[in-house]
Design a protein around this motif. Structure first.
Motif, PDB file in Angstrom:
ATOM      1  N   GLY A  21       6.538   5.345  -3.330  1.00  0.00           N
ATOM      2  CA  GLY A  21       5.780   5.630  -2.124  1.00  0.00           C
ATOM      3  C   GLY A  21       6.598   6.070  -0.930  1.00  0.00           C
ATOM      4  O   GLY A  21       6.088   6.620   0.026  1.00  0.00           O
ATOM      5  N   GLY A  22       7.892   5.824  -0.925  1.00  0.00           N
ATOM      6  CA  GLY A  22       8.765   6.148   0.196  1.00  0.00           C
ATOM      7  C   GLY A  22      10.174   5.674  -0.096  1.00  0.00           C
ATOM      8  O   GLY A  22      10.492   5.261  -1.216  1.00  0.00           O
ATOM      9  N   SER A  61       8.354  13.089  -3.455  1.00  0.00           N
ATOM     10  CA  SER A  61       7.113  12.456  -3.946  1.00  0.00           C
ATOM     11  C   SER A  61       6.541  13.106  -5.199  1.00  0.00           C
ATOM     12  O   SER A  61       5.343  12.982  -5.479  1.00  0.00           O
ATOM     13  N   ALA A  79       9.023   4.564  10.199  1.00  0.00           N
ATOM     14  CA  ALA A  79       7.562   4.622  10.242  1.00  0.00           C
ATOM     15  C   ALA A  79       7.083   5.207  11.568  1.00  0.00           C
ATOM     16  O   ALA A  79       6.148   6.021  11.602  1.00  0.00           O
ATOM     17  N   GLU A  86       0.826  -1.206   0.000  1.00  0.00           N
ATOM     18  CA  GLU A  86       0.000   0.000   0.000  1.00  0.00           C
ATOM     19  C   GLU A  86       0.863   1.260   0.000  1.00  0.00           C
ATOM     20  O   GLU A  86       0.557   2.232  -0.684  1.00  0.00           O
ATOM     21  N   TYR A  87       1.956   1.238   0.761  1.00  0.00           N
ATOM     22  CA  TYR A  87       2.760   2.448   0.927  1.00  0.00           C
ATOM     23  C   TYR A  87       4.002   2.476   0.039  1.00  0.00           C
ATOM     24  O   TYR A  87       4.411   3.547  -0.420  1.00  0.00           O
ATOM     25  N   GLN A 118       4.506  13.151   2.488  1.00  0.00           N
ATOM     26  CA  GLN A 118       3.238  12.792   3.127  1.00  0.00           C
ATOM     27  C   GLN A 118       3.314  13.057   4.634  1.00  0.00           C
ATOM     28  O   GLN A 118       4.407  13.053   5.189  1.00  0.00           O
ATOM     29  N   ILE A 162       2.354   7.425  -2.408  1.00  0.00           N
ATOM     30  CA  ILE A 162       1.812   6.114  -2.074  1.00  0.00           C
ATOM     31  C   ILE A 162       0.603   5.783  -2.944  1.00  0.00           C
ATOM     32  O   ILE A 162      -0.025   6.654  -3.534  1.00  0.00           O
ATOM     33  N   ARG A 189      -2.397   5.009  -2.300  1.00  0.00           N
ATOM     34  CA  ARG A 189      -3.653   5.649  -1.932  1.00  0.00           C
ATOM     35  C   ARG A 189      -3.834   6.965  -2.681  1.00  0.00           C
ATOM     36  O   ARG A 189      -4.952   7.441  -2.858  1.00  0.00           O
TER      37      ARG A 189
END
Length: 590
Positions: A327-328, A283, A149, A131-132, A445, A523, A525
């Motif tokens: 995403g990261g 990002s 995290a 997801e991330y 984010q 990410i 999402r």
């Protein structure tokens, strides 16, 4: 001391030990055996309740084991139908437990249950990482990311929330593994108590499983007969094996460098005298330019910035790069771009940071013709990578004089970081040109609150941002809302691009060359479940010769790359850039 005296003392000591009252812990342990008669008495007096409790515990144990065996490893797979399948592991496990003596049976059930519980934990980690970060969890390399995290949650939602979530996550993992283990032991005992019926049931279940597998019977779009846990275990074993093999193979790859032995005089001769600035926008991905929700605002900003730069005498060309991360893990994108190697995991990152492989920034340091500096507002602890990147000086989050509020994860707004870069380095008179690496973090984010532009002469020490931060949206209101996240993400990219291009209009010179790009896509999402890993990259300069050198790349004029503009792997940029500006290859490590 005589032998008789010694003997008497030992006897007196033993008597004292016997006479001494038991400790509280000992008293509790002595009471445990007494519980069994009480439980037996309760069962005798309340047979219906005892039977109902026993059946309930058995059913719950079976459900827990079933859920653990069939736990999906994707968010899309988390639906009720995923858990109403027939797992081969349960059938095989029942056969084994029915034929083992008591003690080996308990040990085997406990061990198998713990393994199944752990595999379920790995499935849940896969869901989070996909997801991330757009990839599965790596059991060898990814443990260090949990500290990042925790820091991210603390910055976004507060230290108390981060602590509670950390404790809760650890407790959940331990509880899940222990409960699945205990459930397996209970189910094994139930099977043995009803051996005849259990044996018939296992034979029927095995026959049904083989039939369903042979005919490919499905339920809700998935097979009815599964071996999900075994598949997960095999995949994890392959990941471990491939990770260990990759470590050795990549070590050899990192030792080979097309420009490793190039003399300083033959490195980037066509950029001599230029102030070269490499800037990463956090990002900043392809989705920001092409997603229907985010693109309109971002495209307006890119168009307006291109026009404003043109009025100031600057022109740009833009293309696409495929990032090694998603995403990261921004440092993986940074190191891939700078090293010319594909740095897709933490082990590769550690390997290249300890190597002599030439980074793009270190090229300028090696020539001896540039001063080199880094502006890293996201760095809040020791950063030994400075040596690999060849930076004479690095400004971290505490060295830029910022006394305003944090904007969630970002320690300071991009405009402030750029102004400090101008005052401390770029605006100073110097004997040599400047090569800089700048990391802009305002688009990190959870994209709330987002800073807004302030008059460049009003920035001061950053306290001007107090009211802006208070008036902005709260992280907690955005972090779990996909629509709000996309909207605020788009605004953050607009802000970062505006801050950077306004800085260039205001402070850029005839000798300024700006290379800026995104480090990875946001990410899933925000970018979508099937988004590419592409990020935009632009080169901006006043001197027309700078852009003429890359005229053969097929890049788009302006700051917005066309949809059909060339797409390169991010690791390909270093060698193309060095070659375009006159560097002569002299390989090393072959």
């Amino acid at each position: 001391m005589s032998q008789d005296t010694s003997t008497r003392e030992l006897e007196e000591s033993a008597e004292a030990d016997v006479a001494a009252p038991p400790s509280p812990v000992a008293r509790r342990l002595l009471r445990l055996p007494r519980l069994r008669p009480r439980l037996a008495t309760w069962r005798t007096r309340h047979p219906s309740a005892a039977r109902a409790l026993s059946v309930t515990l058995t059913v719950l144990a079976a459900l827990l084991v079933q859920v653990a065996l069939e736990m999906p490893n994707t968010q899309a797979g988390l639906r009720p139908a995923a858990f109403v399948r027939l797992p081969a592991e349960a059938i095989i496990g029942a056969v084994v437990l029915l034929h083992l003596p008591r003690r080996p049976r308990i040990a085997a059930a406990a061990l198998a249950g713990a393994l199944v519980g752990w595999l379920a934990v790995l499935d849940m980690l896969d869901i989070g990482f996909k997801e991330y970060l757009g990839r599965p969890f790596n059991m060898i390399l990814d443990w260090g990311l949990f500290d990042d995290a925790r820091s991210y949650v603390a910055d976004s939602l507060g230290g108390t929330v981060a602590l509670l979530l950390t404790v809760g996550a650890i407790a959940l993992v331990v509880l899940l593994v222990v409960l699945v283990s205990l459930s397996a032991v209970r189910l094994g005992s139930v099977l043995v108590r009803h051996r005849a019926r259990a044996t018939r049931g296992v034979l029927i279940a095995g026959t049904v499983w083989i039939t369903c597998a042979a005919f490919g019977l499905q339920i809700a779009g998935g097979p009815l007969a599964t071996r999900h846990a075994a598949t997960v275990a095999e995949a994890q074993a392959r990941t471990v094996r491939d990770t260990l093999r990759d470590e050795a193979a990549f070590g050899k790859e990192a030792r080979v460098d097309a420009f490793g032995n190039t003399p300083p005089a033959q490195l980037v001769p066509d950029l001599r005298g230029k102030d070269v600035i490499f800037t990463f926008i956090e990002s900043y991905g392809r989705s920001a330019i092409e997603d229907p929700v985010m693109a309109p605002g971002v495209d307006r900003t890119l168009t307006a910035s291109t026009q404003a730069l043109a009025k100031a005498g600057f022109h740009a060309k833009s293309g696409w790069l495929t990032s090694a991360t998603y995403g990261g893990g921004s440092w993986l994108g940074h190191s891939t771009f700078m090293s010319g190697l594909w740095i897709s995991n933490q082990q590769r990152y550690r390997t290249v940071m300890a190597s002599d492989h030439l980074s793009l920034t270190k090229v300028f340091a090696k020539t001896g013709a540039w001063d080199t500096v880094g502006v890293m507002p996201g760095v809040v602890k020791a950063w030994p990578e400075q040596e690999y990147y060849g930076l004479d000086k690095v400004y971290n989050a505490f060295q830029l004089g910022y006394h305003g509020p944090k904007f969630s994860w970002s320690t300071m707004p991009d405009q402030f970081a750029l102004q400090q870069f101008q005052q401390r380095e770029h605006g100073r008179k110097r004997d040599r040109p400047l090569m800089s690496e700048i990391i802009l973090t305002s688009s990190h984010q959870p994209w709330a609150p987002v800073p807004r532009m302030v008059g460049w002469d009003q920035l001061g020490d950053g306290k001007v941002y107090d009211a802006i931060e208070k008036a902005g949206k709260k992280s907690a209101d955005v972090i779990a809302d996909s629509t709000a996240s996309r909207e605020e993400y788009g605004k953050s990219i607009q802000y970062s691009v505006t801050a950077l291009t306004q800085w260039l209009q205001r402070y850029g010179t005839d000798d300024t060359v700006l290379v800026f790009l995104g480090d990875h896509q946001p990410i899933a999402r925000v970018s979508g479940n099937h988004a590419s890993r592409d990020v935009p990259v632009s080169i901006v300069a006043k001197d027309p010769k700078v852009l003429q050198k890359i005229s053969g790349w097929g890049w788009t004029d302006g700051l917005r790359p066309a949809h059909t503009a060339p797409v390169w792997k991010m690791s390909a940029f270093r060698d193309r850039f060095l070659t375009a500006y006159g560097s002569v290859p002299h390989p090393s490590g072959r």
